[in-house]
Write a protein that holds these residues in place. Structure first.
Motif, PDB file in Angstrom:
ATOM      1  N   LYS A  65       0.869  -1.222  -0.054  1.00  0.00           N
ATOM      2  CA  LYS A  65      -0.021  -0.077  -0.137  1.00  0.00           C
ATOM      3  C   LYS A  65       0.763   1.308  -0.076  1.00  0.00           C
ATOM      4  CE  LYS A  65      -3.788   2.229   1.980  1.00  0.00           C
ATOM      5  NZ  LYS A  65      -4.763   2.031   3.023  1.00  0.00           N
ATOM      6  N   GLU A  66       1.808   1.122   0.950  1.00  0.00           N
ATOM      7  CA  GLU A  66       2.794   2.528   0.869  1.00  0.00           C
ATOM      8  C   GLU A  66       3.601   2.626  -0.294  1.00  0.00           C
ATOM      9  OE1 GLU A  66       3.696   2.020   5.827  1.00  0.00           O
ATOM     10  OE2 GLU A  66       5.245   1.597   4.365  1.00  0.00           O
ATOM     11  N   ASN A  67       3.843   1.682  -1.042  1.00  0.00           N
ATOM     12  CA  ASN A  67       4.944   1.766  -2.115  1.00  0.00           C
ATOM     13  C   ASN A  67       4.281   1.903  -3.395  1.00  0.00           C
ATOM     14  OD1 ASN A  67       7.069   1.734  -0.395  1.00  0.00           O
ATOM     15  ND2 ASN A  67       7.638  -0.168  -0.542  1.00  0.00           N
ATOM     16  N   GLY A  68       3.154   1.226  -3.405  1.00  0.00           N
ATOM     17  CA  GLY A  68       2.476   1.201  -4.597  1.00  0.00           C
ATOM     18  C   GLY A  68       1.074   1.592  -4.862  1.00  0.00           C
ATOM     19  N   GLY A  69       0.379   1.645  -3.687  1.00  0.00           N
ATOM     20  CA  GLY A  69      -1.017   2.002  -3.441  1.00  0.00           C
ATOM     21  C   GLY A  69      -1.893   0.956  -3.696  1.00  0.00           C
ATOM     22  N   TYR A  70      -1.371  -0.359  -3.430  1.00  0.00           N
ATOM     23  CA  TYR A  70      -2.328  -1.325  -3.570  1.00  0.00           C
ATOM     24  C   TYR A  70      -2.733  -1.918  -2.374  1.00  0.00           C
ATOM     25  CZ  TYR A  70      -0.018  -2.305  -8.163  1.00  0.00           C
ATOM     26  OH  TYR A  70       0.195  -2.155  -9.391  1.00  0.00           O
ATOM     27  N   VAL A  71      -4.089  -2.360  -2.280  1.00  0.00           N
ATOM     28  CA  VAL A  71      -4.816  -2.836  -1.174  1.00  0.00           C
ATOM     29  C   VAL A  71      -5.150  -4.358  -1.582  1.00  0.00           C
ATOM     30  CG1 VAL A  71      -6.845  -2.684   0.349  1.00  0.00           C
ATOM     31  CG2 VAL A  71      -5.632  -0.724  -0.709  1.00  0.00           C
ATOM     32  N   ARG A  72      -5.112  -5.336  -0.336  1.00  0.00           N
ATOM     33  CA  ARG A  72      -5.266  -6.535  -0.508  1.00  0.00           C
ATOM     34  C   ARG A  72      -6.724  -6.612  -0.448  1.00  0.00           C
ATOM     35  NH1 ARG A  72      -5.208 -12.066   2.100  1.00  0.00           N
ATOM     36  NH2 ARG A  72      -5.036 -10.661   4.169  1.00  0.00           N
ATOM     37  N   GLU A  73      -7.424  -7.523  -1.035  1.00  0.00           N
ATOM     38  CA  GLU A  73      -8.790  -7.886  -1.187  1.00  0.00           C
ATOM     39  C   GLU A  73      -8.847  -9.357  -1.577  1.00  0.00           C
ATOM     40  OE1 GLU A  73     -11.633  -5.994  -3.615  1.00  0.00           O
ATOM     41  OE2 GLU A  73     -11.140  -3.939  -2.627  1.00  0.00           O
ATOM     42  N   GLN A  74      -8.913 -10.259  -0.615  1.00  0.00           N
ATOM     43  CA  GLN A  74      -8.961 -12.153  -0.398  1.00  0.00           C
ATOM     44  C   GLN A  74      -7.479 -12.128  -0.890  1.00  0.00           C
ATOM     45  OE1 GLN A  74     -11.498 -14.180   0.085  1.00  0.00           O
ATOM     46  NE2 GLN A  74     -12.783 -12.390   0.685  1.00  0.00           N
ATOM     47  N   TYR A  75      -7.415 -12.701  -2.443  1.00  0.00           N
ATOM     48  CA  TYR A  75      -6.029 -13.144  -2.545  1.00  0.00           C
ATOM     49  C   TYR A  75      -5.593 -12.472  -3.857  1.00  0.00           C
ATOM     50  CZ  TYR A  75      -7.021 -17.029   0.614  1.00  0.00           C
ATOM     51  OH  TYR A  75      -7.409 -17.883   1.747  1.00  0.00           O
ATOM     52  N   ALA A  76      -5.802 -11.054  -4.057  1.00  0.00           N
ATOM     53  CA  ALA A  76      -5.197 -10.224  -4.957  1.00  0.00           C
ATOM     54  C   ALA A  76      -5.072  -8.881  -4.277  1.00  0.00           C
ATOM     55  CB  ALA A  76      -6.325 -10.048  -5.879  1.00  0.00           C
ATOM     56  N   PHE A  77      -4.083  -8.217  -4.958  1.00  0.00           N
ATOM     57  CA  PHE A  77      -3.907  -6.802  -4.664  1.00  0.00           C
ATOM     58  C   PHE A  77      -4.535  -5.849  -5.680  1.00  0.00           C
ATOM     59  CE2 PHE A  77      -0.620  -8.621  -2.138  1.00  0.00           C
ATOM     60  CZ  PHE A  77      -0.604  -8.009  -0.755  1.00  0.00           C
ATOM     61  N   VAL A  78      -5.425  -5.150  -5.339  1.00  0.00           N
ATOM     62  CA  VAL A  78      -6.221  -4.019  -5.936  1.00  0.00           C
ATOM     63  C   VAL A  78      -5.387  -2.993  -6.088  1.00  0.00           C
ATOM     64  CG1 VAL A  78      -8.505  -2.807  -6.313  1.00  0.00           C
ATOM     65  CG2 VAL A  78      -8.471  -5.382  -5.385  1.00  0.00           C
ATOM     66  N   PRO A  79      -4.982  -2.266  -7.253  1.00  0.00           N
ATOM     67  CA  PRO A  79      -4.208  -1.190  -7.562  1.00  0.00           C
ATOM     68  C   PRO A  79      -5.188   0.251  -7.195  1.00  0.00           C
ATOM     69  CG  PRO A  79      -5.082  -1.771  -9.687  1.00  0.00           C
ATOM     70  CD  PRO A  79      -5.453  -2.916  -8.720  1.00  0.00           C
ATOM     71  N   ALA A  80      -4.566   1.318  -6.920  1.00  0.00           N
ATOM     72  CA  ALA A  80      -5.160   2.696  -6.665  1.00  0.00           C
ATOM     73  C   ALA A  80      -5.008   3.236  -8.174  1.00  0.00           C
ATOM     74  CB  ALA A  80      -4.456   3.513  -5.970  1.00  0.00           C
ATOM     75  N   ALA A  81      -5.745   4.495  -8.409  1.00  0.00           N
ATOM     76  CA  ALA A  81      -5.906   5.158  -9.803  1.00  0.00           C
ATOM     77  C   ALA A  81      -4.432   5.468 -10.379  1.00  0.00           C
ATOM     78  CB  ALA A  81      -6.535   6.056  -9.580  1.00  0.00           C
ATOM     79  N   ASP A  82      -3.448   5.483  -9.232  1.00  0.00           N
ATOM     80  CA  ASP A  82      -2.130   6.097  -9.783  1.00  0.00           C
ATOM     81  C   ASP A  82      -1.136   4.670  -9.606  1.00  0.00           C
ATOM     82  OD1 ASP A  82      -2.101   6.077  -7.023  1.00  0.00           O
ATOM     83  OD2 ASP A  82      -0.967   7.550  -6.854  1.00  0.00           O
ATOM     84  N   SER A  83      -1.521   3.497  -9.522  1.00  0.00           N
ATOM     85  CA  SER A  83      -0.594   2.411  -9.142  1.00  0.00           C
ATOM     86  C   SER A  83      -0.055   2.073 -10.716  1.00  0.00           C
ATOM     87  CB  SER A  83      -1.526   1.085  -8.759  1.00  0.00           C
ATOM     88  OG  SER A  83      -1.731   1.450  -7.456  1.00  0.00           O
ATOM     89  N   ILE A  84       0.940   1.108 -10.873  1.00  0.00           N
ATOM     90  CA  ILE A  84       1.641   0.774 -12.203  1.00  0.00           C
ATOM     91  C   ILE A  84       0.464   0.168 -12.866  1.00  0.00           C
ATOM     92  CG2 ILE A  84       3.013  -1.187 -10.949  1.00  0.00           C
ATOM     93  CD1 ILE A  84       4.152   1.339 -13.622  1.00  0.00           C
TER      94      ILE A  84
END
Length: 187
Positions: A65-84
């Protein structure tokens, strides 16, 4: 002229995919490095380095979350609008403990289009200087992707993610690739 534009779009799309792969690899490495500091303090005083897996996953999530803006939901990381990446990144993890790191290990993961699951963990021969880790990812089409083998040098936390990303232009093929991070547990 249209041909050259299409070739140019394909080259740009391939370059964007490579940048994403590099960035996701770096994100996983940084997050996994942070996760491997979740060592059991009681066992450590007895000379045993063992990972507290729940704490390790929380530390991993925090860094993603800190480095890429990703939040974990179950078994996946969901990106933020500004994620890679623009699409969720499914992942799997495996902990090779202090009793098993000298043993070869084959991990097999399968991606079915939405879920990424570990199908099999097969131990092998014992190697005193560290077991060989071989990871295979089976794609949605049934293709087997074998990642470069790694030699473990101690208890290790393994994270495997599968990026399945929409292309730069809808007429181009999608980009899908596995990314792995293997980090030795820190003492």
């Amino acid at each position: 002229m249209l041909f050259f534009l299409l070739v140019g779009a394909f080259v740009v799309d391939a370059d964007v995919a490579m940048q994403k792969k590099t960035e996701v690899k770096m994100l996983l490495e940084l997050a996994n490095h942070h996760a491997t500091f979740a060592v059991d303090p009681v066992l450590k005083t007895e000379g045993v380095i063992d990972l507290i897996e729940n704490e390790a996953l929380q530390r991993f999530e925090r860094r993603m979350k800190e480095n890429g803006g990703y939040v974990r939901e179950q078994y996946a990381f969901v990106p933020a609008a500004d994620s890679i990446t623009t699409d969720p990144i499914p992942f799997g993890r495996y902990y090779v403990d202090f009793r098993s790191w000298e043993q070869d290990l084959q991990l097999r993961f399968e991606y079915n289009g939405t879920r990424f699951v570990m199908e099999q963990a097969t131990p092998g021969a014992v190697r005193p200087k560290g077991g060989r880790l071989q990871i295979t990812v089976v794609t949605e089409q049934g293709e087997e992707l074998r990642l470069a083998p790694k030699t473990m040098v101690g208890p290790s936390h393994v994270i495997v993610a599968y990026v399945d990303e929409r292309p730069f232009l809808p007429m181009l093929p999608a980009h899908a690739f596995p990314v792995v991070s293997v980090e030795e547990v820190k003492d």
